[in-house]
Scaffold this motif. Structure first.
Motif, PDB file in Angstrom:
ATOM      1  N   TRP A 200      -3.596   2.434  10.026  1.00  0.00           N
ATOM      2  CA  TRP A 200      -2.909   3.674   9.669  1.00  0.00           C
ATOM      3  C   TRP A 200      -3.855   4.617   8.933  1.00  0.00           C
ATOM      4  CZ3 TRP A 200       1.684   5.361  11.282  1.00  0.00           C
ATOM      5  CH2 TRP A 200       2.586   4.434  11.792  1.00  0.00           C
TER       6      TRP A 200
ATOM      7  N   THR B 226      -1.438   7.620   5.173  1.00  0.00           N
ATOM      8  CA  THR B 226      -0.292   6.985   4.533  1.00  0.00           C
ATOM      9  C   THR B 226      -0.793   5.795   3.728  1.00  0.00           C
ATOM     10  OG1 THR B 226       1.884   5.963   4.851  1.00  0.00           O
ATOM     11  CG2 THR B 226       0.253   5.567   6.571  1.00  0.00           C
TER      12      THR B 226
ATOM     13  N   THR C 257       1.068   3.168   2.856  1.00  0.00           N
ATOM     14  CA  THR C 257       1.655   1.934   3.357  1.00  0.00           C
ATOM     15  C   THR C 257       1.974   2.086   4.840  1.00  0.00           C
ATOM     16  OG1 THR C 257       3.876   2.667   2.759  1.00  0.00           O
ATOM     17  CG2 THR C 257       2.687   1.361   1.123  1.00  0.00           C
TER      18      THR C 257
ATOM     19  N   LEU D  72       3.952   2.308   8.235  1.00  0.00           N
ATOM     20  CA  LEU D  72       5.291   2.779   8.549  1.00  0.00           C
ATOM     21  C   LEU D  72       5.921   1.897   9.616  1.00  0.00           C
ATOM     22  CD1 LEU D  72       4.652   6.628   8.851  1.00  0.00           C
ATOM     23  CD2 LEU D  72       5.330   5.333   6.832  1.00  0.00           C
ATOM     24  N   THR D  73       7.232   1.745   9.530  1.00  0.00           N
ATOM     25  CA  THR D  73       7.981   1.075  10.587  1.00  0.00           C
ATOM     26  C   THR D  73       9.183   1.940  10.913  1.00  0.00           C
ATOM     27  OG1 THR D  73       9.423  -0.170   9.092  1.00  0.00           O
ATOM     28  CG2 THR D  73       7.328  -1.228   9.739  1.00  0.00           C
TER      29      THR D  73
ATOM     30  N   GLY E 190      12.044   0.921   8.765  1.00  0.00           N
ATOM     31  CA  GLY E 190      11.939   1.466   7.417  1.00  0.00           C
ATOM     32  C   GLY E 190      12.278   2.948   7.343  1.00  0.00           C
ATOM     33  N   LEU E 191      12.196   3.641   8.459  1.00  0.00           N
ATOM     34  CA  LEU E 191      12.495   5.073   8.511  1.00  0.00           C
ATOM     35  C   LEU E 191      13.897   5.366   9.029  1.00  0.00           C
ATOM     36  CD1 LEU E 191       9.058   6.289   9.902  1.00  0.00           C
ATOM     37  CD2 LEU E 191       9.967   6.682   7.599  1.00  0.00           C
TER      38      LEU E 191
ATOM     39  N   ILE F  97      12.682  11.179  13.675  1.00  0.00           N
ATOM     40  CA  ILE F  97      11.245  10.940  13.836  1.00  0.00           C
ATOM     41  C   ILE F  97      10.746  11.679  15.075  1.00  0.00           C
ATOM     42  CG2 ILE F  97       9.462   9.195  14.254  1.00  0.00           C
ATOM     43  CD1 ILE F  97      11.470   7.184  12.915  1.00  0.00           C
TER      44      ILE F  97
ATOM     45  N   GLN G 246      10.360  13.080  10.028  1.00  0.00           N
ATOM     46  CA  GLN G 246       9.111  12.347   9.850  1.00  0.00           C
ATOM     47  C   GLN G 246       8.277  12.514  11.108  1.00  0.00           C
ATOM     48  OE1 GLN G 246       7.687  10.271   7.146  1.00  0.00           O
ATOM     49  NE2 GLN G 246       6.070  10.947   8.514  1.00  0.00           N
TER      50      GLN G 246
ATOM     51  N   ILE H  83       5.024  11.503  13.131  1.00  0.00           N
ATOM     52  CA  ILE H  83       4.072  10.390  13.199  1.00  0.00           C
ATOM     53  C   ILE H  83       3.164  10.605  14.399  1.00  0.00           C
ATOM     54  CG2 ILE H  83       3.758   7.899  13.496  1.00  0.00           C
ATOM     55  CD1 ILE H  83       6.542   7.490  12.349  1.00  0.00           C
TER      56      ILE H  83
ATOM     57  N   SER I 124      -0.135  14.429   8.806  1.00  0.00           N
ATOM     58  CA  SER I 124       0.946  13.465   8.988  1.00  0.00           C
ATOM     59  C   SER I 124       0.367  12.066   9.203  1.00  0.00           C
ATOM     60  CB  SER I 124       1.841  13.867  10.164  1.00  0.00           C
ATOM     61  OG  SER I 124       1.096  13.956  11.348  1.00  0.00           O
ATOM     62  N   PRO I 125       1.167  11.038   8.948  1.00  0.00           N
ATOM     63  CA  PRO I 125       0.689   9.675   9.189  1.00  0.00           C
ATOM     64  C   PRO I 125       0.286   9.490  10.658  1.00  0.00           C
ATOM     65  CG  PRO I 125       2.739   9.638   7.944  1.00  0.00           C
ATOM     66  CD  PRO I 125       2.530  11.047   8.405  1.00  0.00           C
TER      67      PRO I 125
END
Length: 181
Positions: A17, A20, A22, A24-25, A28-29, A34, A67, A69, A97-98
């Protein structure tokens, strides 16, 4: 009526990654909309059209819980598109962005997430609703107005509770939906 054929978005398979702290999943979002955009740093359409569009999306929807990604999906020129090269690319193009590196598959040139989503190439995008279902899937760059409208509609849509049921008449929990005829 709710989409009876809704498909839950497959989890991302990411080897590294950027942007970010941590990993991302999608799980988790859950609860957020997204916008997943798949690109390659050597893809001309990605550099000239898709990534600038993503920056416009970030500017326009930055005040929301959307979000964004990025997914660096390498299916060709593997030797040239390493994580070190991607890190420099992210810096030079000021991507914020991640961004995840799609996990390589040791038996195929097609990375894992690309295969899971059935992506045909880059650039591609997937809009995922708050409930984790795929709302839209596109190959190529779509018109800004269409993308913006889809994102706005996804952000405005209420989140259904897991226990919420929809009756056969389209009514549930004090609300009725217009059926498609």
């Amino acid at each position: 009526m709710p989409n009876e054929t809704a498909i839950t978005a497959p989890e991302l398979a990411v080897s590294q990654w950027f942007n970010t702290r941590t990993p991302l999943t999608l799980e988790g979002l859950r609860g957020r909309v997204i916008y997943l955009h798949s690109f390659q740093l050597l893809c001309p359409g990605c550099v000239s059209e898709s990534l600038p569009q993503v920056r416009r999306i970030e500017r326009l929807f930055g005040h929301t819980d959307l979000q964004v990604i990025g997914l660096h999906t390498v299916f060709e020129h593997h030797e040239a598109m390493t994580p070190v090269t991607l890190k420099a690319f992210i810096h030079e193009y000021r991507l914020t962005s991640p961004i995840g590196v799609d996990q390589a598959d040791g038996q195929s040139d097609i990375p894992v997430t690309m295969r899971r989503y059935g992506l045909r190439g880059t650039p591609s995008s997937v809009l995922i609703g708050r409930d984790g279902t795929i709302l839209h899937h596109a190959f190529g760059v779509e018109d800004d107005m269409a993308v913006g409208a889809r994102i706005a509609m996804a952000l405005a849509a209420p989140v259904r509770d897991a226990g919420e049921s929809v009756g056969s008449d389209g009514c549930a929990d004090g609300r009725c939906e217009v059926s498609e005829r």
